[in-house]
Design an enzyme around this catalytic site. Structure first.
Site, PDB file in Angstrom:
ATOM      1  N   GLN A 194     -10.492   6.313 -21.087  1.00 16.44           N
ATOM      2  CA  GLN A 194      -9.280   5.606 -21.658  1.00 16.44           C
ATOM      3  C   GLN A 194      -8.462   5.565 -20.533  1.00 16.44           C
ATOM      4  OE1 GLN A 194      -7.082   4.960 -24.231  1.00 16.44           O
ATOM      5  NE2 GLN A 194      -5.190   5.093 -23.115  1.00 16.44           N
ATOM      6  N   THR A 195      -7.604   4.432 -20.334  1.00 16.51           N
ATOM      7  CA  THR A 195      -6.671   4.205 -19.315  1.00 16.51           C
ATOM      8  C   THR A 195      -5.583   3.286 -19.760  1.00 16.51           C
ATOM      9  OG1 THR A 195      -6.081   4.081 -16.867  1.00 16.51           O
ATOM     10  CG2 THR A 195      -7.855   2.588 -17.834  1.00 16.51           C
ATOM     11  N   ARG A 196      -4.191   3.422 -19.027  1.00 14.72           N
ATOM     12  CA  ARG A 196      -3.159   2.459 -19.200  1.00 14.72           C
ATOM     13  C   ARG A 196      -2.615   2.231 -17.866  1.00 14.72           C
ATOM     14  NH1 ARG A 196       0.287   7.052 -19.557  1.00 14.72           N
ATOM     15  NH2 ARG A 196       2.155   6.310 -18.786  1.00 14.72           N
ATOM     16  N   HIS A 200      -8.514   3.689  -9.069  1.00  9.99           N
ATOM     17  CA  HIS A 200      -8.495   3.617  -7.704  1.00  9.99           C
ATOM     18  C   HIS A 200      -9.702   4.173  -7.687  1.00  9.99           C
ATOM     19  CE1 HIS A 200      -4.584   2.077  -7.047  1.00  9.99           C
ATOM     20  NE2 HIS A 200      -3.984   2.659  -8.162  1.00  9.99           N
ATOM     21  N   HIS A 203     -10.618   7.204  -9.518  1.00 10.66           N
ATOM     22  CA  HIS A 203     -10.984   7.096 -11.122  1.00 10.66           C
ATOM     23  C   HIS A 203     -12.439   6.427 -10.967  1.00 10.66           C
ATOM     24  CE1 HIS A 203      -6.660   6.199 -10.937  1.00 10.66           C
ATOM     25  NE2 HIS A 203      -6.726   7.124 -12.048  1.00 10.66           N
ATOM     26  N   GLY A 288      -8.197  13.459 -20.488  1.00  4.16           N
ATOM     27  CA  GLY A 288      -7.477  13.792 -19.186  1.00  4.16           C
ATOM     28  C   GLY A 288      -6.434  15.002 -19.439  1.00  4.16           C
ATOM     29  N   ARG A 289      -6.105  15.418 -18.286  1.00  7.02           N
ATOM     30  CA  ARG A 289      -4.883  16.302 -18.118  1.00  7.02           C
ATOM     31  C   ARG A 289      -3.776  15.799 -18.557  1.00  7.02           C
ATOM     32  NH1 ARG A 289      -1.328  18.269 -14.577  1.00  7.02           N
ATOM     33  NH2 ARG A 289      -0.858  20.681 -14.401  1.00  7.02           N
ATOM     34  N   ASP A 290      -3.179  16.167 -19.648  1.00  9.51           N
ATOM     35  CA  ASP A 290      -1.763  15.536 -20.331  1.00  9.51           C
ATOM     36  C   ASP A 290      -2.133  14.342 -20.757  1.00  9.51           C
ATOM     37  OD1 ASP A 290       0.677  15.655 -21.390  1.00  9.51           O
ATOM     38  OD2 ASP A 290       1.644  14.799 -19.231  1.00  9.51           O
ATOM     39  N   HIS A 291      -3.364  14.333 -21.331  1.00 13.49           N
ATOM     40  CA  HIS A 291      -3.867  13.069 -21.940  1.00 13.49           C
ATOM     41  C   HIS A 291      -2.798  12.301 -22.920  1.00 13.49           C
ATOM     42  CE1 HIS A 291      -7.345  10.341 -23.243  1.00 13.49           C
ATOM     43  NE2 HIS A 291      -6.524   9.989 -24.253  1.00 13.49           N
ATOM     44  N   ALA A 292      -2.303  11.180 -22.588  1.00 12.03           N
ATOM     45  CA  ALA A 292      -1.523  10.100 -23.653  1.00 12.03           C
ATOM     46  C   ALA A 292      -0.078  10.785 -23.708  1.00 12.03           C
ATOM     47  CB  ALA A 292      -2.287  10.110 -24.732  1.00 12.03           C
ATOM     48  N   VAL A 330     -10.527  14.917  -8.859  1.00 14.52           N
ATOM     49  CA  VAL A 330     -11.190  14.783  -7.630  1.00 14.52           C
ATOM     50  C   VAL A 330     -10.096  14.498  -6.456  1.00 14.52           C
ATOM     51  CG1 VAL A 330     -13.322  13.986  -8.475  1.00 14.52           C
ATOM     52  CG2 VAL A 330     -11.489  12.396  -7.691  1.00 14.52           C
ATOM     53  N   VAL A 434      24.614 -21.132 -18.660  1.00 19.95           N
ATOM     54  CA  VAL A 434      23.494 -20.652 -19.535  1.00 19.95           C
ATOM     55  C   VAL A 434      24.339 -20.036 -20.687  1.00 19.95           C
ATOM     56  CG1 VAL A 434      23.606 -18.343 -18.359  1.00 19.95           C
ATOM     57  CG2 VAL A 434      21.610 -19.036 -19.782  1.00 19.95           C
ATOM     58  N   ALA A 461      36.227  -9.777 -20.242  1.00 17.19           N
ATOM     59  CA  ALA A 461      36.126  -8.308 -19.908  1.00 17.19           C
ATOM     60  C   ALA A 461      34.748  -7.765 -20.667  1.00 17.19           C
ATOM     61  CB  ALA A 461      37.392  -7.708 -20.080  1.00 17.19           C
TER      62      ALA A 461
END
Length: 547
Positions: A194-196, A200, A203, A288-292, A330, A434, A461
């Site tokens: 899982q990733t957001r 690199h 990973h 993961g560590r501190d996942h989400a 790692v 505009v 103002a």
């Protein structure tokens, strides 16, 4: 391959295909609910089976059970409330037993028919505390109180179609499609990642290690629905994933995109993520560590502990029927030109690492990002979407009382900036060219394109709320800088040739000089030249101009 959660993949599209024509004939006679972005993501995953065993939005009985006990009323583990929230006004239009069409906010397509089984008001304070731990700064708690409706509608769904996507369609696999592909390849053991965030080399290394240690293949399954505010856009990330997937050993990994609306709910979300990946056919899931987790609050306190997610998934692993793979950090060993798990590195061994903060700084400054950290193809993509400061756009918002010189300073800044070398386009939005309601969007788009935007309406103002509404939109694309012209009312009203003060004005009476302005200038005392110098020096210090 594990069975779907609850034993059956609730693919409502397949289930209701035989009655679709009858459902479509019913649509014109029914009232509609237009779904929000989050609801649209939730609906897609209910319809395609990603949220199995759910077949609709939670009734009050299921909702209370999930909030209190992390279970549906059936007893199946489920950790995040999947609710259809509406305003009290909208809720008053409907009754229990009624059938309602759910529509896509982007194109008004009819996606599903909901049979209403419940209309109820949740205790949001309880939901915030039990599901998200109650910190008012938590993004899900903010959403709950600031965005979500006060009434929930529960009921079962019948499917018409999935939401339409025009991007990366070949990568948007449903659970049934992925399961079929895994089966055809004889992938019985699959580790889901899982990733957001962009990926690199580290990973790639940790996922390859996870696959090899579990004799499995890899599913790279990034979220492309809603993530944490401020995250890198999914288009940039998908381009990165498409490059990363080429770096895996042939036949080891597959990329598929997940249309999930994340809640950033830490340990509860990790359980939810595991269930979803199981439904997609994964046998293993990297936690993961501190996942989400959304990081820290403004006081520097973590919303979640570093291993809370791993511990909660481990608690339910037997019922989840998916193997937890702890995320092994790692690090790079330059003397050996390889990555190794941190817990295996001997004391005194030279290591290298680049933090997320350092990476963002290097992207901003245009400084070198070494190949040991990330692949050149990935860095190129990130640089294209995150150009260095001299190529980034910015918005200057000039605010002050009418007749304080807002228009004069704005014109002088345009003329000054246009003298500088470089390709940055300078645009003045002065209240005439505009529409006021379109101003936040226009400033956002110009800033995103790399332009220098100057907002200066000399006739008004602006209130703090007006400034904040534009700031909120612009900061999604770049820097928003407030320039406060501090000349007081008794001076600006003395030489009122344009008649700004000929009648009493509420905006003037209520105007408050913004204390948090990045630049403050009193043109009556300092003059235009000093004012211009202040702005140019500030922009130079921030890296927007290089001389």
């Amino acid at each position: 391959m594990p069975s779907p959660h609850g034993g059956v993949l609730q693919d409502l599209i397949k289930r209701d295909a035989s009655i679709k024509e009858d459902l479509l004939k019913e649509v014109p006679q029914l009232q509609s609910i237009v779904l929000t972005g989050r609801q649209l993501c939730d609906l897609e995953l209910i319809l395609n089976g990603g949220f199995s065993p759910l077949t609709g939005f939670l009734t009050e009985k299921d909702y209370r059970s999930v909030v209190d006990d992390l279970r549906l009323a059936s007893g199946d583990v489920w950790s995040i409330p999947i609710t259809l929230d509406v305003s009290k006004t909208e809720a008053s239009k409907f009754r229990v037993g009624e059938r309602v069409v759910l529509r896509d906010l982007r194109n008004d397509n009819a996606l599903s028919i909901l049979t209403i089984e419940d209309i109820y008001e949740p205790d949001k304070n309880v939901e915030a505390k039990k599901v998200f731990r109650g910190d008012p700064e938590h993004p899900a708690v903010k959403y709950l109180f600031d965005v979500a409706g006060d009434v929930y509608i529960g009921g079962s769904l019948q499917a018409l179609q999935l939401p339409t996507h025009y991007d990366y369609t070949a990568l948007r696999k449903t659970p049934a499609q992925l399961r079929s592909e895994f089966e055809s390849r004889n992938w019985d053991r699959v580790v889901a990642f899982q990733t957001r965030n962009p990926m690199h080399r580290a990973h790639r290394e940790l996922t390859v290690r996870a696959a090899r240690s579990n004799l499995a293949n890899v599913l790279i399954h990034p979220v492309v629905g809603l993530t944490k505010p401020g995250d890198i856009d999914h288009h940039t990330r998908v381009k990165v994933y498409q490059e990363i997937i080429k770096k895996y050993p042939n036949g080891m990994a597959q990329l598929s995109l997940l249309p999930l609306a994340m809640r950033m709910a830490g340990d509860r979300e990790a359980v939810w993520h595991a269930i979803i990946r199981k439904n997609y056919g994964a046998s293993h899931f990297i936690v993961g560590r501190d996942h989400a987790g959304p990081g820290k609050n403004s006081a520097g306190v973590d919303f979640y502990g570093p291993y809370d997610a791993q511990e909660l998934v481990e608690k339910y692993k037997d019922e989840l029927d998916i193997q937890v793979v702890p995320f092994r950090m790692v690090t790079y060993l330059p003397d050996e030109d390889r990555y190794a798990p941190i817990d295996t590195v001997k004391e005194g061994t030279r290591t290298l690492n680049i933090s997320g903060t350092e990476l963002r700084k290097r992207l901003r400054d245009g400084t070198h990002i070494p190949e040991w950290f990330s692949y050149p193809e990935v860095v190129k993509i990130l640089r294209e979407s995150n150009p260095p400061r001299p190529k980034q756009g910015f918005t200057l918002y000039l605010t002050g009382l009418p007749n304080s010189g807002v228009d004069a300073l704005a014109s002088a800044l345009v003329a000054t900036f246009n003298q500088f070398e470089g390709a940055r386009h300078i645009t003045l939005l002065d209240g005439k060219n505009v529409n006021e309601s379109a101003l936040p969007f226009v400033a956002h788009e110009l800033t995103r394109s790399g332009a220098g935007v100057i907002i200066a309406d000399p006739t008004k103002a602006p209130s703090a709320a007006e400034i904040d509404s534009i700031r909120k939109e612009v900061t999604k694309a770049g820097s928003f800088i407030v320039i406060s012209l501090t000349t007081p009312l008794n001076q600006v009203s003395q030489h009122d040739r344009k008649g700004y003060y000929s009648t009493s004005r509420k905006d003037v009476d209520n105007y408050v000089f913004p204390e948090d302005a990045e630049i403050k200038i009193d043109l009556a005392k300092e003059g235009a030249i000093v004012g211009i110098q202040k702005v140019v020096l500030y922009l130079e210090e921030q890296g927007f101009f290089q001389f």
